[in-house]
Design a protein around this motif. Structure first.
Motif, mmCIF file in Angstrom:
data_model
loop_
_atom_site.group_PDB
_atom_site.id
_atom_site.type_symbol
_atom_site.label_atom_id
_atom_site.label_comp_id
_atom_site.label_asym_id
_atom_site.label_seq_id
_atom_site.Cartn_x
_atom_site.Cartn_y
_atom_site.Cartn_z
ATOM 1 N N PRO A 1 0.832 -1.207 0.000
ATOM 2 C CA PRO A 1 0.000 0.000 0.000
ATOM 3 C C PRO A 1 0.869 1.260 0.000
ATOM 4 N N GLY A 2 0.456 2.229 -0.816
ATOM 5 C CA GLY A 2 1.198 3.481 -0.879
ATOM 6 C C GLY A 2 2.267 3.515 -1.957
ATOM 7 N N THR A 3 2.495 2.382 -2.644
ATOM 8 C CA THR A 3 3.526 2.359 -3.690
ATOM 9 C C THR A 3 2.920 2.724 -5.048
ATOM 10 N N PRO A 4 3.755 3.290 -5.951
ATOM 11 C CA PRO A 4 3.289 3.548 -7.321
ATOM 12 C C PRO A 4 2.850 2.258 -8.013
ATOM 13 N N GLN B 1 -0.680 1.495 -6.960
ATOM 14 C CA GLN B 1 -1.546 2.535 -7.516
ATOM 15 C C GLN B 1 -1.846 2.251 -8.997
ATOM 16 N N ALA B 2 -0.794 1.874 -9.741
ATOM 17 C CA ALA B 2 -0.960 1.594 -11.187
ATOM 18 C C ALA B 2 -1.896 0.406 -11.411
ATOM 19 N N ILE B 3 -1.771 -0.608 -10.551
ATOM 20 C CA ILE B 3 -2.638 -1.791 -10.683
ATOM 21 C C ILE B 3 -4.092 -1.421 -10.384
ATOM 22 N N LEU C 1 -8.320 -4.482 -4.698
ATOM 23 C CA LEU C 1 -7.758 -4.292 -3.355
ATOM 24 C C LEU C 1 -8.624 -4.986 -2.300
ATOM 25 N N LEU C 2 -7.994 -5.404 -1.237
ATOM 26 C CA LEU C 2 -8.726 -5.927 -0.093
ATOM 27 C C LEU C 2 -9.225 -4.743 0.737
ATOM 28 N N THR C 3 -10.050 -5.009 1.707
ATOM 29 C CA THR C 3 -10.629 -3.895 2.475
ATOM 30 C C THR C 3 -9.576 -3.087 3.227
ATOM 31 N N ASP C 4 -8.443 -3.718 3.548
ATOM 32 C CA ASP C 4 -7.384 -2.971 4.249
ATOM 33 C C ASP C 4 -6.477 -2.195 3.275
ATOM 34 N N GLY C 5 -6.822 -2.218 1.983
ATOM 35 C CA GLY C 5 -6.052 -1.439 1.009
ATOM 36 C C GLY C 5 -4.887 -2.185 0.388
ATOM 37 N N SER C 6 -4.653 -3.421 0.836
ATOM 38 C CA SER C 6 -3.552 -4.200 0.245
ATOM 39 C C SER C 6 -4.051 -4.952 -0.991
#
Ligand code: ATP
Length: 202
Positions: free
Chosen positions: A42-45, A48-50, A59-64
């Protein structure tokens, strides 16, 4: 510049076991599998691109990253798989380079399972291949992962052959024997790599 020893081998050949033995000598280990996860945290470019490409459903609910969903998405979509490789492979290579520059041990180990398949031995000074008989490889992987032999053979068939790996190798560890002989072989290689790393040509 630190001497980089590449470590590779097929599924279940013993790469992790060998890397742990080198780590016991305080050799820095750079692991491509770990880095492949880091570049989509989380937080990586990368992540974000994916998410931009596939939507936030990836994404999962925790943003991963929902890895199983991504695996499913690329399974039957060759161009998506290519897109993902084109996105992540340069990021992974850059992170590996950055980590190599940060190492402080006499030499470092760069562990890449698909080294030969992706021609990444160019990033190393020497290539160490862990080699095992196919029957041993299948049996150990089956035992470790509790999976069918057929499934292991399928993965094996998708990887480089032993011959391809051995053709690229500078050094080979044969891992058909027991844990004690593996330890002995790593001790010998470590002594050899220390000598190489201290020689003026290194
Ligand atoms: P993968 O590519 O699937 O991640 P790997 O190459 O990292 O696998 P390991 O996980 O190190 O392989 O080894 C596979 C299995 O074989 C492990 O369960 C490990 O404990 C076992 N093993 C490795 N070397 C030996 C050995 N010499 N004797 C007995 N078991 C071994």
């Amino acid at each position: 510049m630190t001497m980089v020893i590449g470590l590779t081998g097929g599924i279940g050949s013993g790469k992790t076991t060998v890397a742990n033995l080198f780590a016991a000598y305080h050799i820095d280990i750079i692991d491509a599998d770990v880095i492949a996860r880091e570049v989509v945290e989380p937080g990586t470019p990368g992540l974000q691109a994916i998410a931009d490409k596939l939507g936030s459903d990836i994404l999962l609910t925790d943003g991963s990253l929902n890895r199983s969903k991504l695996r499913e998405a690329i399974f039957n979509d060759h161009s998506l798989k290519q897109w993902l490789n084109d996105l992540l492979h340069p990021m992974i290579r850059e992170k590996m380079k950055a980590d190599i520059e940060k190492t402080t041990s006499a030499y470092c180990l760069l562990v890449i399972p698909l080294m030969v398949e992706n021609n990444l031995q160019t990033m190393t000074d020497r290539l160490l291949v862990v080699d095992v008989d196919e029957s041993v490889q299948v049996q150990r992987t089956q035992q470790r992962d509790n999976v069918a032999a057929e499934q292991v053979r399928k993965i094996l068939a998708s990887q480089a052959t032993r011959e391809q790996r051995l053709a690229a190798a500078d050094d080979v560890i044969s891992n058909n024997g027991d844990a004690e002989s593996l330890k002995q072989k790593v001790a010998e290689l470590h002594a050899y790599y220390l000598t190489l790393s201290q020689s003026p040509a290194a």
